[in-house]
Structures are given as structure tokens and as C-alpha cells.
Write an enzyme that holds these catalytic residues in place. Structure first.
Site, PDB file in Angstrom:
ATOM      1  N   ARG A   1       0.634  -1.251  -0.010  1.00 43.97           N
ATOM      2  CA  ARG A   1       0.086   0.130   0.090  1.00 43.97           C
ATOM      3  C   ARG A   1       0.735   1.253  -0.055  1.00 43.97           C
ATOM      4  O   ARG A   1       0.420   2.399  -0.174  1.00 43.97           O
ATOM      5  CB  ARG A   1      -0.965  -0.115   1.199  1.00 43.97           C
ATOM      6  CG  ARG A   1      -2.098   0.891   1.106  1.00 43.97           C
ATOM      7  CD  ARG A   1      -3.355   0.616   1.840  1.00 43.97           C
ATOM      8  NE  ARG A   1      -3.208  -0.209   3.041  1.00 43.97           N
ATOM      9  CZ  ARG A   1      -3.000   0.378   4.090  1.00 43.97           C
ATOM     10  NH1 ARG A   1      -3.123   1.684   4.674  1.00 43.97           N
ATOM     11  NH2 ARG A   1      -2.880  -0.276   5.317  1.00 43.97           N
TER      12      ARG A   1
ATOM     13  N   TYR B   1     -15.960  14.116 -18.176  1.00 45.96           N
ATOM     14  CA  TYR B   1     -16.467  12.910 -18.128  1.00 45.96           C
ATOM     15  C   TYR B   1     -17.839  12.806 -17.147  1.00 45.96           C
ATOM     16  O   TYR B   1     -17.730  13.475 -16.018  1.00 45.96           O
ATOM     17  CB  TYR B   1     -15.447  12.004 -17.419  1.00 45.96           C
ATOM     18  CG  TYR B   1     -15.800  10.521 -17.211  1.00 45.96           C
ATOM     19  CD1 TYR B   1     -16.502   9.708 -18.130  1.00 45.96           C
ATOM     20  CD2 TYR B   1     -15.529  10.011 -15.996  1.00 45.96           C
ATOM     21  CE1 TYR B   1     -16.932   8.443 -17.829  1.00 45.96           C
ATOM     22  CE2 TYR B   1     -15.727   8.813 -15.842  1.00 45.96           C
ATOM     23  CZ  TYR B   1     -16.548   8.087 -16.449  1.00 45.96           C
ATOM     24  OH  TYR B   1     -17.043   6.828 -16.212  1.00 45.96           O
TER      25      TYR B   1
ATOM     26  N   ASP C   1      -7.731  17.018 -17.469  1.00 45.37           N
ATOM     27  CA  ASP C   1      -7.966  15.590 -17.867  1.00 45.37           C
ATOM     28  C   ASP C   1      -7.418  15.483 -19.247  1.00 45.37           C
ATOM     29  O   ASP C   1      -7.847  15.923 -20.245  1.00 45.37           O
ATOM     30  CB  ASP C   1      -9.239  15.213 -17.635  1.00 45.37           C
ATOM     31  CG  ASP C   1      -9.538  13.869 -17.926  1.00 45.37           C
ATOM     32  OD1 ASP C   1      -8.836  13.240 -18.753  1.00 45.37           O
ATOM     33  OD2 ASP C   1     -10.519  13.413 -17.330  1.00 45.37           O
TER      34      ASP C   1
ATOM     35  N   LYS D   1      -7.816   3.897 -20.604  1.00 49.08           N
ATOM     36  CA  LYS D   1      -8.131   4.208 -22.082  1.00 49.08           C
ATOM     37  C   LYS D   1      -6.845   3.862 -22.722  1.00 49.08           C
ATOM     38  O   LYS D   1      -6.448   2.716 -22.869  1.00 49.08           O
ATOM     39  CB  LYS D   1      -8.864   5.485 -21.924  1.00 49.08           C
ATOM     40  CG  LYS D   1      -9.775   5.630 -21.043  1.00 49.08           C
ATOM     41  CD  LYS D   1     -10.947   4.698 -21.043  1.00 49.08           C
ATOM     42  CE  LYS D   1     -12.253   5.319 -20.237  1.00 49.08           C
ATOM     43  NZ  LYS D   1     -12.220   5.483 -18.677  1.00 49.08           N
TER      44      LYS D   1
END
Length: 403
Positions: free
Chosen positions: A90, A144, A209, A234
Site C-alpha cells: 500500500r 466525463y 484531464d 483508456k
């Protein structure tokens, strides 16, 4: 239609390599295509390896508990990556770190921090600013759909003011922690002058973005954005088989993001980190080939009487949005080669109806005000033969009954 210009020679500032491979000098600045293949992998030959290893460990042995405690204390204090061997997955993972190194190189930033999804990455950015009492966000639509919803619903305690680009400066407040834009925007492909937007932000960080453009077509950090967000699911992954998000930024902000990632657990799995690193190696080739297909399809769609309007970015890219005279749902039902599915950026072509899926969660009036009409379709163009793609679209448009 405007021609597409690919800048593959942008300068990268000299920076420390998070993988411990030394500093980049001005003389070692390399073209984007070269960085895509080699960044994050420079130490492999010395290790006797050719492919990057996948480290799946969740924990790591240490017989020096005092030293380990000191390294954990140091991370808690400033978020810097711990020196020496890993401690716990982590806190960080060596395979994921290679991807982070490579993406930072491609975006021209000091650092990058990877997360389990694009929304986890955006959430971490908001949590960093919220923790400083800077809960107000100024944002430009369209974004988005889930990004829009996260801001509008105030799920993380943020308050958003939606503005046109010209209204950014006037919307800033003492508690404004972030300005967020997306260019080209999802799904209309609207473009912003990022340099002008960054100037309007003043001292407030600009988050851009860059999922649609990728660093192949633009690098927002060079235009003044402090934070560059990707849904790495993507184009960075590029094959529809990995979910991830990443923020490219300066090291100071990266340290804060690592602390949030450690506390909230939105970590990227090492196998996903490996797939993303591999995906980056072909990113320039894939984006250029898919963009060539998209430009040709946009040209043909623009001349088709069954199509009311075509949206295609001036900077190019592999995304097209178009509005039809007929029923868009019939177009979705009529494709056979193109896959009717949410998401984008894969080697195969995908089509979807934003008002039904990706932007369904945005209120109808806000969706329409942002230019997302009910007849808009979003096409993510892949690497198939362009004539085969056009044959499929032509048949589906005929199926829709548009005139």
C-alpha cells in the site's frame, strides 16, 4: 479539416528518476517515441533482464524494525517514497513505480502517482485539497460524466462552480482549491486554450484531464497545468484489459497524493502496472494510427446527409462525436464490426450513446447546456482497416432510417 501535427520532440526537464536510475541531463532528452519504449526500464540490462519484472508481493521482509519504523515515519511526515527496499504494497510497488516513472517522463512532469481507477485518482486530488480547507472547485463542462457527478453531488465534501472558460478568474474564491477542465472534452471533443486557462487560474492549481489527447498529442504541464489526469484504462493501457488512473504532477503534490493513496487504499495492482508500462511502449504508434483512421472517418461522416454534425478536435486524435438525423439507438443496434460498449481507447473501435451511458448521471438540462445532445454518438476509433469501419458505419446509419 485541419491537419494533425504530432509533437514528439518536446523537452523534458531534468528530474530524479524514481526508480533510482540517476538524473536525466539536458543532453539525454529523448523523443517521445523513444521515452515510450525505454522510460522506466533503464536498469533492466544491468539486472540481466529484458522484460520488466512483475513484483506481486504484498509485504516485504525486514530484520531491521527500527529502520523500517524510521522509513514509515518519514513517509507519514512528507509522503516521499521510502528509501531502500519496499515495506508494504500500500506504500508502493516496484512494478507500479516503473509505470509512474514512464508516464511522468511522457507528460514532462517531475512525478506521477497511479491509482486503481481514474475516479480514484480524481478523488485523491480532491481529498488533498479538501484536507487543506480548500473545498471549492471551479470546473468547465463538459467533463466525463462521473467526474461531473462527483463534483456536483459533493460526495467528498467539495463545492463546485460551473463556468465558461472566460468566467474562471471571476469564480475563484479564497477557498478555491482546484480548477478542473478536460480538453478535448468527453464526449463533445470541445477544446480549450489550456495556456489561457492556466493564466486565469492564478495560483490555484489547474487539473487538466488529458485522457483523450494523451501526451502524444498534447502535454498540459507545458501549458501551465499543475496536475494532469488520465483514466489510464483508456489509451495508456490501450487494449481494454486494465483499469487504472494516474496523476502526473510535481513532486510536492505527488507526496500528498501518495499519503492519500496509502490512507484510502486506492492502490494499483502490480499486474495492471505491468500492463500499463507495456501499453506505453506502443502508445505513440497506436495513437497515430487510430488518429489517421478517425480523421478519415470524420471526413466521410461530415459529407454524409444522414449525419447532422461532426465533432473532431483540431489537434486530431482517435475520438469522433457525431449527431445523426435518425435514431441514435438504431445506429448502436446496427453496428456489427464496431463494438457497442462504454469506454474508449482500445485497439478495437467502440461506439456508445453518451446520453444513455457515460453521461446519463449528469442532469438532462446540464447535459444539454454542455452540448451533449440526445442524438450525439461517441466513437472511439481503433486500428481496424478504415474501409471496413466505414462499411460498418454506413450500414448502421442506413439502419437508423436517417435521411
Amino acid at each position: 479539416m485541419d491537419s494533425v501535427v504530432y509533437d514528439t520532440q518536446g523537452a523534458l526537464d531534468a528530474q530524479d528518476d524514481p526508480n533510482g536510475n540517476g538524473r536525466l541531463s539536458a543532453a539525454s532528452v529523448r523523443a517521445l517515441a523513444t521515452e515510450a519504449v525505454h522510460a522506466g526500464r533503464e536498469d533492466l540490462a544491468a539486472l540481466g533482464l529484458h522484460a520488466a519484472p512483475i513484483d506481486l508481493s504484498t509485504t516485504y521482509p525486514s530484520y531491521d524494525s527500527r529502520g523500517e519504523a524510521a522509513r514509515i515515519d518519514a513517509f507519514a511526515a512528507d509522503g516521499a517514497e521510502p528509501d531502500g527496499p519496499p515495506v508494504y504494497a500500500r506504500l508502493g510497488n516496484p512494478t507500479v513505480a516503473r509505470f509512474e516513472t514512464a508516464l511522468a517522463r511522457l507528460e514532462g512532469t517531475e512525478s506521477a502517482v497511479a491509482f486503481a481507477s481514474g475516479m480514484a485518482a480524481l478523488s485523491a486530488v480532491l481529498l488533498v485539497r479538501n484536507s487543506m480547507g480548500l473545498r471549492h472547485v471551479v470546473a468547465v463542462r463538459p467533463l466525463y460524466g462521473c467526474s461531473d457527478h462527483l463534483l456536483t453531488a459533493g460526495l467528498l465534501g467539495s463545492e463546485v462552480t460551473w463556468v465558461d472558460p472566460a468566467g474562471i478568474a471571476d469564480a475563484l474564491r479564497p477557498d478555491t482549491g482546484l480548477v478542473m477542465v478536460e480538453s478535448p472534452a468527453n464526449p463533445t471533443l470541445a477544446e480549450l486554450d489550456l495556456r489561457a486557462v492556466a493564466h486565469a487560474c492564478g495560483s490555484v492549481p489547474l487539473l487538466a484531464d488529458n485522457t483523450f489527447a494523451t501526451p502524444v498529442l498534447q502535454r498540459p504541464a507545458e501549458q501551465g497545468a499543475r496536475l494532469v489526469l488520465h483514466s489510464a484504462t483508456k489509451y495508456l493501457g490501450g487494449h481494454g484489459d486494465v483499469m487504472a488512473g494516474v496523476v502526473a504532477c510535481d513532486e510536492d503534490f505527488a507526496r500528498k497524493l501518495r499519503q492519500v493513496r496509502f490512507a484510502t487504499g486506492g492502490v494499483l495492482h502490480p499486474l495492471a502496472g505491468y500492463l500499463l508500462l507495456r501499453g506505453l511502449s506502443t502508445l505513440p504508434v497506436r495513437v497515430r494510427a487510430a488518429s489517421s483512421n478517425a480523421a478519415e472517418l470524420a471526413r466521410r461522416l461530415a459529407g454524409d446527409p444522414r449525419v447532422a454534425r461532426v465533432h473532431y478536435p483540431r489537434i486530431g486524435g482517435a475520438m469522433i462525436a457525431f449527431e445523426v438525423h435518425g435514431d441514435p439507438h438504431d445506429v448502436i443496434a446496427g453496428v456489427r464490426l464496431i463494438t457497442p460498449a462504454v469506454s474508449l481507447g482500445s485497439v478495437d473501435s467502440l461506439i456508445q450513446h453518451p446520453a444513455s451511458i457515460s453521461h446519463r448521471i449528469v442532469p438532462t438540462a446540464d447535459r444539454h447546456d454542455a452540448g451533449v445532445s440526445d442524438r450525439l454518438l461517441r466513437l472511439s476509433v481503433g486500428l481496424e482497416d478504415v474501409d471496413d469501419l466505414w462499411s460498418d458505419l454506413d450500414g448502421a446509419l442506413g439502419y437508423s432510417g436517417g435521411e
